[in-house]
Design a protein around this motif. Structure first.
Motif, PDB file in Angstrom:
ATOM      1  N   HIS A 109       0.055   3.219  -7.258  1.00 35.00           N
ATOM      2  CA  HIS A 109       0.813   3.530  -8.470  1.00 35.00           C
ATOM      3  C   HIS A 109       0.054   4.523  -9.310  1.00 35.00           C
ATOM      4  O   HIS A 109      -1.173   4.544  -9.313  1.00 35.00           O
ATOM      5  CB  HIS A 109       1.018   2.276  -9.341  1.00 35.00           C
ATOM      6  CG  HIS A 109       1.940   1.297  -8.747  1.00 35.00           C
ATOM      7  ND1 HIS A 109       1.511   0.180  -8.098  1.00 35.00           N
ATOM      8  CD2 HIS A 109       3.293   1.274  -8.669  1.00 35.00           C
ATOM      9  CE1 HIS A 109       2.554  -0.493  -7.656  1.00 35.00           C
ATOM     10  NE2 HIS A 109       3.639   0.143  -7.974  1.00 35.00           N
ATOM     11  N   HIS A 115       3.754  -6.682  -3.021  1.00 33.01           N
ATOM     12  CA  HIS A 115       4.131  -5.991  -4.262  1.00 33.01           C
ATOM     13  C   HIS A 115       4.994  -6.876  -5.153  1.00 33.01           C
ATOM     14  O   HIS A 115       5.861  -7.602  -4.664  1.00 33.01           O
ATOM     15  CB  HIS A 115       4.903  -4.716  -3.930  1.00 33.01           C
ATOM     16  CG  HIS A 115       4.080  -3.709  -3.195  1.00 33.01           C
ATOM     17  ND1 HIS A 115       3.129  -2.929  -3.806  1.00 33.01           N
ATOM     18  CD2 HIS A 115       4.042  -3.374  -1.883  1.00 33.01           C
ATOM     19  CE1 HIS A 115       2.554  -2.150  -2.908  1.00 33.01           C
ATOM     20  NE2 HIS A 115       3.087  -2.404  -1.726  1.00 33.01           N
ATOM     21  N   HIS A 169      -6.408  -7.807  -7.481  1.00 37.38           N
ATOM     22  CA  HIS A 169      -5.026  -7.620  -7.966  1.00 37.38           C
ATOM     23  C   HIS A 169      -4.155  -8.703  -7.335  1.00 37.38           C
ATOM     24  O   HIS A 169      -3.364  -9.359  -8.007  1.00 37.38           O
ATOM     25  CB  HIS A 169      -4.559  -6.215  -7.584  1.00 37.38           C
ATOM     26  CG  HIS A 169      -3.124  -5.936  -7.868  1.00 37.38           C
ATOM     27  ND1 HIS A 169      -2.606  -5.939  -9.135  1.00 37.38           N
ATOM     28  CD2 HIS A 169      -2.091  -5.643  -7.031  1.00 37.38           C
ATOM     29  CE1 HIS A 169      -1.302  -5.657  -9.078  1.00 37.38           C
ATOM     30  NE2 HIS A 169      -0.966  -5.483  -7.808  1.00 37.38           N
ATOM     31  N   HIS A 209      -0.603  -4.539  -0.171  1.00 33.30           N
ATOM     32  CA  HIS A 209      -0.602  -5.896  -0.734  1.00 33.30           C
ATOM     33  C   HIS A 209       0.837  -6.342  -0.922  1.00 33.30           C
ATOM     34  O   HIS A 209       1.762  -5.558  -0.718  1.00 33.30           O
ATOM     35  CB  HIS A 209      -1.367  -5.959  -2.064  1.00 33.30           C
ATOM     36  CG  HIS A 209      -0.797  -5.093  -3.154  1.00 33.30           C
ATOM     37  ND1 HIS A 209      -0.890  -3.715  -3.156  1.00 33.30           N
ATOM     38  CD2 HIS A 209      -0.102  -5.397  -4.287  1.00 33.30           C
ATOM     39  CE1 HIS A 209      -0.308  -3.227  -4.231  1.00 33.30           C
ATOM     40  NE2 HIS A 209       0.196  -4.221  -4.935  1.00 33.30           N
ATOM     41  N   ASP A 228      -3.305  -1.315  -5.356  1.00 32.45           N
ATOM     42  CA  ASP A 228      -3.405  -1.507  -6.808  1.00 32.45           C
ATOM     43  C   ASP A 228      -4.761  -2.081  -7.195  1.00 32.45           C
ATOM     44  O   ASP A 228      -4.897  -2.746  -8.215  1.00 32.45           O
ATOM     45  CB  ASP A 228      -2.301  -2.444  -7.309  1.00 32.45           C
ATOM     46  CG  ASP A 228      -0.958  -1.746  -7.346  1.00 32.45           C
ATOM     47  OD1 ASP A 228      -0.911  -0.520  -7.134  1.00 32.45           O
ATOM     48  OD2 ASP A 228       0.048  -2.426  -7.576  1.00 32.45           O
TER      49      ASP A 228
HETATM   50 FE   LIG Z   1       0.881  -4.218  -7.002  1.00 32.97          FE
END
Ligand SMILES: [Fe+2]
Length: 345
Positions: free
Chosen positions: A169, A57, A111, A55, A128
């Protein structure tokens, strides 16, 4: 398939490689670690075939565009990704070749609108969307907690229970989980309704990451802060939006707006084309070329890009330069062409 986690830090970068074909993919590379990734690839004797960002970031600079520049490997992102340097746009259900292996793409938004998960060899790289015993926040621009709940419960939880979950993450020292573990004991999702999840995510009260605009703006546009002064969050939030049908109506009205397309030249003439009469001024050149728009001062201006993100930045910059009647085409050329509006190439 060879699998490595390359950062051993809160931001995860994964390497996948077909050992027979000696071809590798990197998932979510960090800009500051590019040398390390190239060294690992050389050490193992793998050719980099694909660079995947799960994605756009907001908390670190992506290394995808620079790695692509150095190696010639294409950047792979979802079709909603705003970046101008995506070589392969993917959608839900697409499959990517890596030698004789296949990587399957799931669109798992929430997200961000452009979030994807990658399924390969008994693993799922969840970006994420789904974290280990958590989920990614859904309160950034374009976030949608309901869509995230649907992606987690409808798509990720439909994978076999033994599938290993590898997020972008981890902030709490977790190392491993499976879809089965997350179904049973994810504190945000397990036993919670869609409405309950939306309510929970609305009330997390997380502070914005430090330096979010410094990471997000260059990741979205591949223009860096040395080249351009980016607008503030409140300037961006103040940009007025037009849907494709609203823009089409204005174009037929008595005072048609001036259209300013801020994509790169290859995008302007590429797959999505452009709207007839649009003036091409790539975002990176906008500040220095704004003088070209002086003859149109007083007219309505509409900024346009691929998905409406870079053009929101452009609209805020033009407003800051004293142009008073500025709008953004919401959803950009992607929504314009999905709405089957006329384009030129
Ligand atoms: Fe992210």
């Amino acid at each position: 398939m060879l699998f490595l986690e390359l950062n051993h830090a809160k931001c995860k970068t994964y390497l996948l490689a077909s050992e027979t074909a000696r071809k590798a993919a990197l998932i979510d590379p960090l800009k500051e670690r590019i040398d390390r990734y190239l060294a690992v690839l050389a050490y193992h004797g793998y050719r980099l075939e694909k660079i995947i960002d799960t994605h756009t970031h907001a908390d670190h600079r992506s290394g995808a565009a620079e790695l692509s520049d150095l190696t010639g490997a294409p950047v792979v992102m979802h079709r909603r990704a705003p970046s101008p340097h995506v070589g392969i746009h993917v959608g839900d259900g697409d499959s990517l070749a890596l030698g004789d292996e296949r990587l399957r793409v799931l669109h798992t938004p929430g997200h961000t609108p452009d979030s994807i998960s990658i399924v390969a060899d008994g693993r799922v790289f969840t970006g994420d969307c789904l974290l280990i015993h958590g989920t990614g926040r859904a309160d950034f621009a374009g976030g949608d907690a309901g869509a995230q709940y649907d992606a987690i419960t409808g798509k990720l939880f439909a994978l076999p229970d033994a599938t290993i979950v590898l997020p972008a993450h981890d902030y709490r020292g977790h190392t491993q989980s499976t879809i089965g573990d997350e179904k049973r004991s994810n504190p945000r999702v397990t036993g919670r309704s869609r409405e309950g999840y939306i309510e929970l995510m609305k009330n997390l009260g997380l502070p914005l990451p430090e330096g979010i605009q410094e990471a997000l703006q260059p990741n979205q546009s591949e223009v860096d802060a040395a080249q351009m002064k980016f607008p503030t969050l409140s300037q961006l939030n103040g940009v007025r939006q037009l849907s494709p049908s609203e823009l089409a109506a204005r174009m037929k009205g008595p005072n048609p707006p001036v259209l300013i397309d801020v994509r790169e030249r290859d995008e302007f003439t590429g797959e999505l084309g452009h709207i007839a009469g649009a003036i091409l001024i790539p975002l990176r050149e906008l500040t220095e070329r704004a003088g070209e728009l002086e003859p149109h001062r007083g007219r309505d201006l509409v900024a346009i890009c691929r998905v409406g993100v870079r053009s929101t930045t452009a609209a805020a910059i033009l407003t800051g330069l004293g142009f008073e009647q500025v709008w953004n085409l919401k959803g950009g050329m992607l929504d314009w062409s999905d709405a089957r509006m006329p384009i030129e190439h």
